[in-house]
Design an enzyme around this catalytic site. Sequence first.
Site, PDB file in Angstrom:
ATOM      1  N   ARG A  31      59.492 -17.449 -60.645  1.00 30.27           N
ATOM      2  CA  ARG A  31      59.113 -17.080 -59.291  1.00 30.27           C
ATOM      3  C   ARG A  31      57.629 -16.818 -59.230  1.00 30.27           C
ATOM      4  O   ARG A  31      56.968 -16.569 -60.233  1.00 30.27           O
ATOM      5  CB  ARG A  31      59.895 -15.865 -58.806  1.00 30.27           C
ATOM      6  CG  ARG A  31      59.650 -14.575 -59.577  1.00 30.27           C
ATOM      7  CD  ARG A  31      60.416 -13.424 -58.926  1.00 30.27           C
ATOM      8  NE  ARG A  31      61.852 -13.676 -58.924  1.00 30.27           N
ATOM      9  CZ  ARG A  31      62.664 -13.216 -57.972  1.00 30.27           C
ATOM     10  NH1 ARG A  31      62.178 -12.508 -56.968  1.00 30.27           N
ATOM     11  NH2 ARG A  31      63.958 -13.463 -58.015  1.00 30.27           N
ATOM     12  N   GLY A  32      57.089 -16.908 -58.012  1.00 35.92           N
ATOM     13  CA  GLY A  32      55.665 -16.680 -57.802  1.00 35.92           C
ATOM     14  C   GLY A  32      55.362 -16.630 -56.333  1.00 35.92           C
ATOM     15  O   GLY A  32      56.251 -16.408 -55.495  1.00 35.92           O
ATOM     16  N   GLY A  33      54.089 -16.853 -55.985  1.00 32.76           N
ATOM     17  CA  GLY A  33      53.682 -16.749 -54.598  1.00 32.76           C
ATOM     18  C   GLY A  33      54.328 -17.769 -53.688  1.00 32.76           C
ATOM     19  O   GLY A  33      54.461 -17.548 -52.488  1.00 32.76           O
ATOM     20  N   LYS A  52      64.039 -25.035 -55.451  1.00 34.77           N
ATOM     21  CA  LYS A  52      62.891 -24.191 -55.136  1.00 34.77           C
ATOM     22  C   LYS A  52      63.107 -23.588 -53.761  1.00 34.77           C
ATOM     23  O   LYS A  52      63.079 -24.288 -52.739  1.00 34.77           O
ATOM     24  CB  LYS A  52      61.605 -25.000 -55.168  1.00 34.77           C
ATOM     25  CG  LYS A  52      60.353 -24.153 -54.959  1.00 34.77           C
ATOM     26  CD  LYS A  52      59.110 -24.978 -55.198  1.00 34.77           C
ATOM     27  CE  LYS A  52      57.856 -24.115 -55.108  1.00 34.77           C
ATOM     28  NZ  LYS A  52      56.636 -24.903 -55.379  1.00 34.77           N
ATOM     29  N   ASP A 142      46.798 -29.080 -55.970  1.00 31.62           N
ATOM     30  CA  ASP A 142      46.908 -27.862 -56.771  1.00 31.62           C
ATOM     31  C   ASP A 142      47.104 -28.201 -58.248  1.00 31.62           C
ATOM     32  O   ASP A 142      47.982 -27.658 -58.914  1.00 31.62           O
ATOM     33  CB  ASP A 142      48.059 -26.996 -56.264  1.00 31.62           C
ATOM     34  CG  ASP A 142      47.920 -25.532 -56.695  1.00 31.62           C
ATOM     35  OD1 ASP A 142      46.787 -25.117 -57.011  1.00 31.62           O
ATOM     36  OD2 ASP A 142      48.933 -24.824 -56.731  1.00 31.62           O
TER      37      ASP A 142
END
Length: 496
Positions: A31-33, A52, A142
Amino acid sequence: MAEDVKVSWRGFGSVNRVVADRYVIVGELGRGGMGVVWRADDRVIGRQVALKEIQVPPGGMDRVLREARTAGRLNDPGVVTVYDVLTDRGSTFVVMELVEAPTLADIMAAQGPLDPNRVAAIGLALLSALEVAHAAGVVHRDVKPSNVMLLPGDRVKLADFGIARAMDDPGHTASGVLGSPGYMAPELFNGGLPGPASDLWALGATLFHAVEGFGPFHRETTAATLHAIMYEEPHLRLCQGPLADVIMGLLTADPYQRWSPANVRQVLSGGPPLTPTRPVDPWQEEPKPGRRKAFLIGGATAAVVAVTATSAVLLSNSGEQDGVASAAAITSATTTTVTPATVAATTTTTTHTTTKTTTTTSSKPLALLLLTRYTNPKGFHFSGTPKVAVPTGFRMEGALGSLVATPEPGTVKLYACKTKATDDHFSSLDPTGKCEGQTTLGLLGYVYETKPSGVVTHPLYRCESAGMHLDSVVANCENPKVTNQGPLGYVVSTGG
């Protein structure tokens, strides 16, 4: 400074939950931003996938669907495959190929700097994946170590095209720059649109990190990181030779001089460079505290961006200039020569003049002219190339792309015009050259009538508000109150 801006996140998925009557969540992968990634069993196909789960802002579902379509267009061993996007009980899920492998960031954390030969091989694999994406009209936006997955034998998988932008999607209006600041090209902080050249910059920063053990612009705060990108020169300490040349060539601030995929592949494969190892600075005669400052319209621009970025990775442009492709370092005297493929294979420079050539299946190069937008204090706009003089009192706003300098199949003439009654300037496709009954200033160059194959392009629109015209690369003309009068044609994407 963390690579990602973390936000409070509470995923709605849980173990044994069934999503869309098909996917059974069996565990959490990370998990993340951007959200939570779950491991799930696909009960229809009988395989495991990655789900996701993402937070979608109000009105953002169309963008999610566009980005899923964008990522779904890619079918390459070096890219994590996107299968589907769906909603279930208020949550949105992107269904992806399950790849169980450490990321480059994981390996760096455990092992430190990697052997340059290993990094060169990883770089070639990443370059191939990016070329596939760019050929499909997709910008990753990214590229960074945590999005590079390394399978056994250092087979590469480039992950998270979830924030990628389809370069040919006219329905997408960027509201800012999205990505990880330490791996973002300087032109993105000055209003420039993401393109192949900005992905190549990120590739250079990623390879720097792999061989040195830290990011080239890693600083304690996001503001300091942005300052470093704009003003400071990265220095390699552990890496020399061809890999060092490639990294520094990719980290060239000017996207027009940044190394091309052809050049990177040539040098990493053991051949001589196709361009100078360190391109000549075309603004070397101008007084400035640092080479990278050429990318600022004014010193205040960097300060505003830096302050904004300390609170979020989503960096909005100011005022009504949202989404304008700006390249303040490139003057109206810039002429570019490229072929319909990628970036420069050969580069020579003089002050304020850049010539660029790229490899292609055709032996005939394309000569390009940078199309730059200007404005005056009254609010009138003018779009010009080196073929037409800039009217007195107009200052540069930014680059819109490039026109073809000579007639090519599928191109038409684009003229610079002025109304007889006011200081309003506009661009015209009038085949007679008479600017629709107004005053003709000159031939700017040629635009493609329809989107060509083999050339990275984007639409150029003519916009009008209260009797004033401006050209824009944004479909909503950068302001909902401005009327889009329709596309003038397709211009070659800056840096692409």
